[in-house]
Design an enzyme around this catalytic site. Structure first.
Site, PDB file in Angstrom:
ATOM      1  N   ALA A   5     -11.216 -13.502 -37.260  1.00 26.53           N
ATOM      2  CA  ALA A   5     -12.310 -13.363 -38.128  1.00 26.53           C
ATOM      3  C   ALA A   5     -13.042 -12.057 -38.451  1.00 26.53           C
ATOM      4  O   ALA A   5     -12.519 -11.192 -37.603  1.00 26.53           O
ATOM      5  CB  ALA A   5     -13.573 -14.222 -37.510  1.00 26.53           C
ATOM      6  N   GLY A  47      -9.264 -15.791 -34.734  1.00 24.54           N
ATOM      7  CA  GLY A  47      -9.204 -16.718 -35.934  1.00 24.54           C
ATOM      8  C   GLY A  47      -7.660 -16.688 -36.648  1.00 24.54           C
ATOM      9  O   GLY A  47      -7.406 -17.764 -36.927  1.00 24.54           O
ATOM     10  N   GLU A  80      -5.762 -19.147 -34.600  1.00 27.87           N
ATOM     11  CA  GLU A  80      -6.549 -20.306 -34.759  1.00 27.87           C
ATOM     12  C   GLU A  80      -6.025 -20.794 -35.924  1.00 27.87           C
ATOM     13  O   GLU A  80      -5.722 -22.150 -36.164  1.00 27.87           O
ATOM     14  CB  GLU A  80      -7.729 -20.389 -34.440  1.00 27.87           C
ATOM     15  CG  GLU A  80      -8.457 -19.964 -32.990  1.00 27.87           C
ATOM     16  CD  GLU A  80      -9.941 -19.576 -32.860  1.00 27.87           C
ATOM     17  OE1 GLU A  80     -10.444 -18.530 -33.732  1.00 27.87           O
ATOM     18  OE2 GLU A  80     -10.430 -20.234 -32.172  1.00 27.87           O
ATOM     19  N   GLU A 109     -10.875 -12.580 -28.182  1.00 29.40           N
ATOM     20  CA  GLU A 109     -12.459 -12.727 -28.509  1.00 29.40           C
ATOM     21  C   GLU A 109     -13.419 -12.410 -27.236  1.00 29.40           C
ATOM     22  O   GLU A 109     -14.332 -11.793 -27.249  1.00 29.40           O
ATOM     23  CB  GLU A 109     -13.065 -14.298 -28.880  1.00 29.40           C
ATOM     24  CG  GLU A 109     -12.536 -14.426 -30.364  1.00 29.40           C
ATOM     25  CD  GLU A 109     -11.393 -15.090 -30.324  1.00 29.40           C
ATOM     26  OE1 GLU A 109     -10.425 -15.215 -29.474  1.00 29.40           O
ATOM     27  OE2 GLU A 109     -11.014 -15.817 -31.446  1.00 29.40           O
TER      28      GLU A 109
HETATM   29  N1  CAA Z   1     -12.304  -7.823 -38.573  1.00 33.78           N
HETATM   30  C1  CAA Z   1     -12.638  -6.781 -39.131  1.00 33.78           C
HETATM   31  N2  CAA Z   1     -11.820  -5.682 -39.190  1.00 33.78           N
HETATM   32  C2  CAA Z   1     -10.711  -5.764 -38.609  1.00 33.78           C
HETATM   33  C3  CAA Z   1     -10.332  -6.606 -37.851  1.00 33.78           C
HETATM   34  C4  CAA Z   1     -11.348  -7.822 -37.659  1.00 33.78           C
HETATM   35  N3  CAA Z   1     -10.962  -8.972 -36.988  1.00 33.78           N
HETATM   36  N4  CAA Z   1      -9.221  -6.342 -37.249  1.00 33.78           N
HETATM   37  C5  CAA Z   1      -8.919  -5.145 -37.796  1.00 33.78           C
HETATM   38  N5  CAA Z   1      -9.797  -4.812 -38.787  1.00 33.78           N
HETATM   39  C6  CAA Z   1      -9.691  -3.503 -39.393  1.00 33.78           C
HETATM   40  C7  CAA Z   1     -10.113  -2.209 -38.396  1.00 33.78           C
HETATM   41  O1  CAA Z   1     -11.509  -2.277 -38.427  1.00 33.78           O
HETATM   42  C8  CAA Z   1      -9.572  -0.967 -39.086  1.00 33.78           C
HETATM   43  O2  CAA Z   1     -10.483  -0.808 -40.350  1.00 33.78           O
HETATM   44  P1  CAA Z   1     -10.652   0.630 -40.883  1.00 33.78           P
HETATM   45  O3  CAA Z   1      -9.650   1.262 -41.464  1.00 33.78           O
HETATM   46  O4  CAA Z   1     -11.719   0.601 -41.939  1.00 33.78           O
HETATM   47  O5  CAA Z   1     -11.165   1.142 -39.475  1.00 33.78           O
HETATM   48  C9  CAA Z   1      -8.347  -1.761 -39.980  1.00 33.78           C
HETATM   49  O6  CAA Z   1      -8.323  -3.391 -39.892  1.00 33.78           O
HETATM   50  C10 CAA Z   1      -6.999  -1.485 -38.972  1.00 33.78           C
HETATM   51  O7  CAA Z   1      -7.169  -1.920 -37.639  1.00 33.78           O
HETATM   52  P2  CAA Z   1      -6.828  -0.790 -36.714  1.00 33.78           P
HETATM   53  O8  CAA Z   1      -7.199   0.644 -37.003  1.00 33.78           O
HETATM   54  O9  CAA Z   1      -7.837  -1.316 -35.649  1.00 33.78           O
HETATM   55  O10 CAA Z   1      -5.292  -0.920 -36.215  1.00 33.78           O
HETATM   56  P3  CAA Z   1      -4.577  -0.943 -35.002  1.00 33.78           P
HETATM   57  O11 CAA Z   1      -3.254  -0.920 -35.408  1.00 33.78           O
HETATM   58  O12 CAA Z   1      -4.812   0.383 -34.222  1.00 33.78           O
HETATM   59  O13 CAA Z   1      -5.116  -2.129 -34.004  1.00 33.78           O
HETATM   60  C11 CAA Z   1      -5.582  -4.398 -33.821  1.00 33.78           C
HETATM   61  C12 CAA Z   1      -4.674  -3.388 -34.537  1.00 33.78           C
HETATM   62  C13 CAA Z   1      -4.934  -4.405 -32.417  1.00 33.78           C
HETATM   63  C14 CAA Z   1      -5.168  -5.866 -34.223  1.00 33.78           C
HETATM   64  C15 CAA Z   1      -6.989  -4.080 -33.811  1.00 33.78           C
HETATM   65  O14 CAA Z   1      -7.393  -4.102 -35.039  1.00 33.78           O
HETATM   66  C16 CAA Z   1      -7.872  -5.338 -33.281  1.00 33.78           C
HETATM   67  O15 CAA Z   1      -7.860  -5.304 -32.331  1.00 33.78           O
HETATM   68  N6  CAA Z   1      -8.482  -6.164 -34.163  1.00 33.78           N
HETATM   69  C17 CAA Z   1      -9.584  -6.890 -33.747  1.00 33.78           C
HETATM   70  C18 CAA Z   1      -8.854  -8.356 -33.130  1.00 33.78           C
HETATM   71  C19 CAA Z   1      -9.814  -9.172 -32.671  1.00 33.78           C
HETATM   72  O16 CAA Z   1     -10.735  -9.015 -31.807  1.00 33.78           O
HETATM   73  N7  CAA Z   1      -9.805 -10.710 -33.182  1.00 33.78           N
HETATM   74  C20 CAA Z   1     -10.879 -11.615 -32.882  1.00 33.78           C
HETATM   75  C21 CAA Z   1     -12.027 -11.663 -33.987  1.00 33.78           C
HETATM   76  S1  CAA Z   1     -13.137 -12.776 -33.451  1.00 33.78           S
HETATM   77  C22 CAA Z   1     -12.702 -14.163 -33.862  1.00 33.78           C
HETATM   78  O17 CAA Z   1     -11.553 -14.370 -34.676  1.00 33.78           O
HETATM   79  C23 CAA Z   1     -13.808 -15.249 -33.906  1.00 33.78           C
HETATM   80  C24 CAA Z   1     -13.140 -16.530 -34.041  1.00 33.78           C
HETATM   81  O18 CAA Z   1     -12.460 -17.289 -33.133  1.00 33.78           O
HETATM   82  C25 CAA Z   1     -13.208 -17.368 -35.229  1.00 33.78           C
END
Ligand code: CAA
Length: 257
Positions: free
Chosen positions: A65, A108, A111, A131
């Protein structure tokens, strides 16, 4: 119809939806999820389409998400907007939906893949529910669907301690149906969708419904539900056609009636 965050195509009888926010690894914001549900519903209602495939790009199916969108929200805002209830529509499609997953399927994203009926993965796919790192828990079915897919012990590790699964592990534990090289996973998902789309449509629909009822019902209720659907299918032209074709050693011609 044109969309802002997704792309749609039809490949033979498979409706393909590509999540299209590559800059943020297909982070799932509310607008994207609404578009996805609308596009799926349109394919679900389209007689030319027999099955759907949801995919991302080679680097990310979806990294969860949209954290930026959620970060400032209060509990009352989350509850009032009830963002996740919009996601429920994805799991309500009557035609089969296949997730074609490459790269990150996190939070998400994982999911969403699990809301689909089957998952075809590329060798680079990574599944996880991170998460916990954000001080929250999965909110779109992760705690419920993961346990059914991989069992309690592994689901606990994935959800409580951000254990990530490689494509091979996900296959081994029964989360995904098949694993292919990055170059071919999408074609293979479309091939699978088209194979299913070529089958007797009403039987496919009732088969999906019956299998999904196993999540919701006791065994005896589920068996009764299945039996009623089984008997009902004898009212279709396709049942007569399928059995006649078998007995005459010819290929069946399905009508969806
Ligand atoms: N939401 C918003 N932006 C996101 C995102 C997310 N879930 N995942 C990645 N991005 C964005 C980053 O902020 C980044 O944006 P900028 O270039 O503007 O800084 C861009 O995507 C590229 O990401 P990274 O620079 O972080 O890329 P990376 O290769 O270093 O890492 C990754 C990749 C490990 C997937 C890392 O991006 C990450 O950990 N993302 C978040 C994963 C996460 O926590 N997901 C759970 C979300 S909560 C949820 O989903 C709730 C639910 O159950 C419904």
């Amino acid at each position: 119809m044109s969309y802002e965050y997704i792309l749609t195509e039809v490949h033979d009888r498979a409706g393909l939806i590509r999540l299209n926010r590559p800059r943020v690894l297909n982070a799932l914001n509310v607008a994207l999820m609404n578009e996805l549900a609308d596009a799926l519903a349109a394919f679900d209602a389209d007689e030319a389409v027999g099955a759907m495939v949801i995919t991302g790009n080679n680097r990310a199916f979806a990294a969860g998400a949209d954290i930026e969108e959620m970060a400032p929200r209060s509990a009352v805002e989350m509850l009032t907007a009830d963002m996740i209830s919009g996601w429920d529509r994805i799991a309500q499609m009557r035609k089969p939906v296949i997730a074609a997953v490459s790269g990150y399927a996190l939070g998400g994203g994982c999911e969403l893949a699990m809301m689909c009926d089957m998952i075809v993965a590329s060798e680079t796919a990574v599944f996880g529910q991170p998460e916990i790192n954000l001080g929250i828990i999965p909110g779109a079915g992760g705690t419920q669907r993961l346990i059914r897919a991989v069992g309690k012990a592994l689901a606990m590790e994935i959800i409580l301690n951000d254990r990530r699964l490689s494509a091979d592990e996900a296959y081994q534990f029964g989360l995904v149906n098949r694993v292919y090289p990055v170059d071919s996973y999408l074609d293979e998902a479309l091939r699978l969708a088209n194979e299913i789309a070529a089958r007797a449509p009403i039987a496919v629909r009732l088969a999906k419904e019956s299998v999904n009822k196993a999540y919701e019902m006791t065994l005896s209720e589920g068996l009764a539900f299945e039996r009623r659907n089984f008997y009902f299918l004898f009212s279709t032209e396709d049942q007569k056609e399928g059995m006649d074709a078998f007995l005459k050693r010819r290929d069946p011609q399905w009508k969806g009636r």
